[in-house]
Scaffold this active site. Structure first.
Site, PDB file in Angstrom:
ATOM      1  N   ASP A 247       0.871  -1.181   0.000  1.00  0.00           N
ATOM      2  CA  ASP A 247       0.000   0.000   0.000  1.00  0.00           C
ATOM      3  C   ASP A 247       0.905   1.227   0.000  1.00  0.00           C
ATOM      4  OD1 ASP A 247      -2.202   1.845   0.442  1.00  0.00           O
ATOM      5  OD2 ASP A 247      -3.340   0.151   1.204  1.00  0.00           O
TER       6      ASP A 247
ATOM      7  N   HIS B 130       1.269   2.093  -3.388  1.00  0.00           N
ATOM      8  CA  HIS B 130       0.240   2.901  -4.048  1.00  0.00           C
ATOM      9  C   HIS B 130       0.687   4.354  -4.178  1.00  0.00           C
ATOM     10  CE1 HIS B 130      -3.195  -0.087  -2.857  1.00  0.00           C
ATOM     11  NE2 HIS B 130      -2.306  -0.594  -3.671  1.00  0.00           N
TER      12      HIS B 130
END
Length: 476
Positions: A290, A324
């Site tokens: 993430d 991300h």
């Protein structure tokens, strides 16, 4: 030849002087903000410990990867704290353990070659503790390493902290097939789990009544100092986290130095300072499932209840690989974020989506301001170099009555070899445009479009080239 009248000439000269002064003032303000970064660094206290050493072996620990060392670790930490503090030593070897709770003046130190293997049995993380899940406070499983209202604490050394999370445990609770979830399994999205917690946050339910734990499938953070002062995490390697990796919440004076994070599970953010002040993240490597670094300040009503900004965050000399986003603000951001400084970092991976990212929405609200980024080398990103999205949405409809504010973003001395789809991707509200984005000495190559903008005011380009073209400022 016409001659300008004295009054007209005087007016032109005055406008030129004002324009020149404004430009110089803007430059001075930016310089002053970077000197503020050094003031922040100078104000952060480095934890100091006694020379006393408390080896966990002396308290019954066994380094065979099987014996449960939870009690011996607890005993060593307690003895260290009660005797004036010092170093709790984890010698070389593999140590199986449940959650570890730090006490005042304790430095948990892992020798090179030491590895702590954390239990994957959720029942081992009882009793429930005051913690947080995606920006909402609750009573839930203990984080793997936890400190509550402690002072002068550290986790140091060249050893490994292994959460042992995988598609067989912890990760399936996110409810995604990719992470091992199968039809019929419980997950966080079930109606009695995360949706109920979100509702409690909106309704201002007392935190001690937000009791979750078993059968609610909300994963614990890996390292969470909660309302602590003078915290340091240095040199360790952290792998296979159940959820967020390092989560200092409501903390003041935090140093994260030389840490390596390699964890590609769901919501495996590398570091999430939340409601925290004076945080210095340096010399770290993030390779995550993430966001690499995600600065937060609470979700929706619960963030407005707590109402503590995250501020004075300094990021230096870090390496971002998969993730991300490299340096991210949001999306749990309702109390606001200000004064973020990032410099001398590298970002490069075909699996890194964005370099700099701000994400919020009108349920979150909050003010994001004064973001300064300089001296960044970016190899490859998928989507864009800078993304500001005021309409970020997961978990259904994310619109409400709390229109966010985003302003004062500065990027300077940035080189990008492969910028992905956009140089800048920014979407604001008509009633609350994103304002004052500044690019100085920026070069972005191999990008699909220079920018895609909606409700953005004042983008200032100075010596900035995208796909070899000199960019012109956009004034609104």
């Amino acid at each position: 030849m016409s001659v300008l009248k004295p009054k007209i000439l005087f007016s032109i000269l005055m406008l030129a002087i004002i324009f020149s002064c404004n430009n110089k003032r803007d430059e001075v303000n930016v310089v002053n903000h970077w000197s503020k970064m050094q003031q922040i660094i100078d104000s952060i206290s480095v934890p100091v410990f006694s020379d006393k050493v408390f080896s966990v072996i002396d308290y019954g620990s066994v380094a065979d990867g099987v014996f449960d060392n939870t009690k011996s670790f607890k005993d060593a930490i307690k003895a260290c704290s009660q005797n004036g503090g010092g170093k709790v030593l984890i010698p070389k070897g593999k140590y199986f353990s449940g959650p570890i709770h730090l006490e005042d003046n304790v430095n948990l130190h892992l020798e090179d070659g030491a590895e702590i293997l954390f239990s994957t049995n959720p029942k081992d993380y009882y009793p429930l503790v005051h913690t947080s899940y995606e920006g909402t406070e609750l009573m839930n499983y203990s984080p793997l390493i936890y400190a509550y209202k402690k002072k002068n604490i550290a986790i140091t050394g060249k050893g490994i902290l292994n959460g042992q999370a995988s598609n067989d445990n912890w990760w399936p609770w996110c409810g995604k097939d990719f992470y091992g979830w199968k039809e019929g399994m419980g997950n966080q999205k079930d109606s009695l789990n995360l949706p109920v917690l979100m509702e409690m946050g909106e309704n201002n339910t007392p935190v001690n009544e937000r009791v979750f734990g078993e059968n609610h499938f909300l994963r614990p953070s890996f390292i969470q100092p909660f309302e602590c002062v003078d915290v340091m995490i240095k040199d360790v390697k952290i792998i296979n986290a159940p959820f967020w990796v390092m989560h200092p919440i409501k903390c003041t004076n935090v140093i994260i130095d030389g840490v390596t994070v390699e964890s590609h599970g769901p919501n495996n953010d590398g570091c999430d300072p939340e409601y925290s002040k004076n945080v210095w993240i340096k010399n770290c490597t993030f390779n995550t499932g993430d966001d690499c670094i995600a600065i937060k300040s609470g979700r929706n009503g619960d963030g407005r209840r707590v109402a503590i900004k995250s501020e004075n965050i300094v990021i230096q000399n870090c390496k971002m690989i998969d993730g991300h986003g490299g340096v991210v603000i949001g999306s749990e951001i309702s109390a606001g974020v200000r004064n973020v400084f990032a410099e001398n970092c590298t970002m490069d991976s075909p699996n890194l989506d964005r370099a700099i990212r701000i994400k919020t929405n009108s349920k979150r609200g909050g003010v994001v301001e004064n973001i300064y980024v300089r001296n960044i080398e970016i190899g490859q990103v998928k989507e864009c170099v800078l993304k500001v999205n005021m309409f970020y949405g997961i978990y259904g409809v994310q619109s409400g009555d709390f229109i966010p504010v985003v302003k004062n973003i500065y990027l300077e001395n940035i080189t990008v070899k492969n910028g992905g789809e956009f140089g800048i991707l920014a979407k604001g509200y008509k009633e609350s445009p994103i304002s004052n984005i500044n690019f100085k000495n920026v070069s972005i190559e191999k990008v699909g479009q220079p920018y895609s903008l909606e409700n953005v005011e004042n983008i200032n380009f100075e010596n900035t080239y995208i796909n070899g073209n000199l960019m012109t400022s956009i004034k609104n």
